[in-house]
Design an enzyme around this catalytic site. Sequence first.
Site, PDB file in Angstrom:
ATOM      1  CB  CYS A   1      -1.003  -0.035   1.148  1.00  0.00           C
ATOM      2  SG  CYS A   1      -2.370   1.145   0.898  1.00  0.00           S
TER       3      CYS A   1
ATOM      4  CG  HIS B   1      -4.118  -3.373   2.427  1.00  0.00           C
ATOM      5  ND1 HIS B   1      -3.182  -3.030   3.376  1.00  0.00           N
ATOM      6  CD2 HIS B   1      -4.697  -2.209   2.023  1.00  0.00           C
ATOM      7  CE1 HIS B   1      -3.190  -1.720   3.554  1.00  0.00           C
ATOM      8  NE2 HIS B   1      -4.089  -1.201   2.741  1.00  0.00           N
TER       9      HIS B   1
ATOM     10  CD  GLU C   1      -2.359  -6.242   4.802  1.00  0.00           C
ATOM     11  OE1 GLU C   1      -2.632  -5.071   5.118  1.00  0.00           O
ATOM     12  OE2 GLU C   1      -1.746  -6.531   3.751  1.00  0.00           O
TER      13      GLU C   1
END
EC number: 4.3.2.10
Length: 210
Positions: A81, A190, A192
């Site tokens: 990001c 992202h 994650e």
Amino acid sequence: MPDVVVLDYGSGNVRSVVRAVERAGASVTLTADFDTALAADGLVVPGVGAYAACMAGLRAIKGERIIGRRLAGGRPVLGICVGMQILFAGGVEHGVETDGCDEWPGLVTRLEADVVPHMGWNTVEAPTGTRLFAGAEDERFYFVHSYAARSWDLVTNDRTAAPLVTWSEHGGDRFVAAVENGPLWATQFHPEKSGDAGAKLLRNWVETLA
């Protein structure tokens, strides 16, 4: 099991990044320590919030020097990001330009779309030969951002392998979604927060550290 440092420079919620990289098969340390970050098999540079604030936090721990020295030695770095955005020469927010790490030329600027921020799931256009997206080329990933690199300005010569650049689009505005450039990889989205697709992506990166 490779040893990964998630760089702790005051950038938002990094615990989810730590957990996701651990699940991808790495031993993870969250730290701002210069020597530890330099010595790890892999370094993750997360990033949430304003470009200028992230750069200020990074410089406070000499993070730009950690990144530069690792790359000079061919040691892997993964930006996520704003952790990807700060790898460019600079970023412009509210008319103010902030210097970045200058690993890649070009500026990060505001998306030109009717709806900003770009928030939610989106597809990407991964290039042929990608290692980062191997097995996840057609998946959707989770984005939350108002700014992006909207052009790719790095020119390479015949002696250097050209980076693999992945693109995405929001509201008709095309932007860089990921880059694979030697030891330096990065994603605007992202991983994650991207479920199984993001987990596959992180496993692909961790496997390169072995």
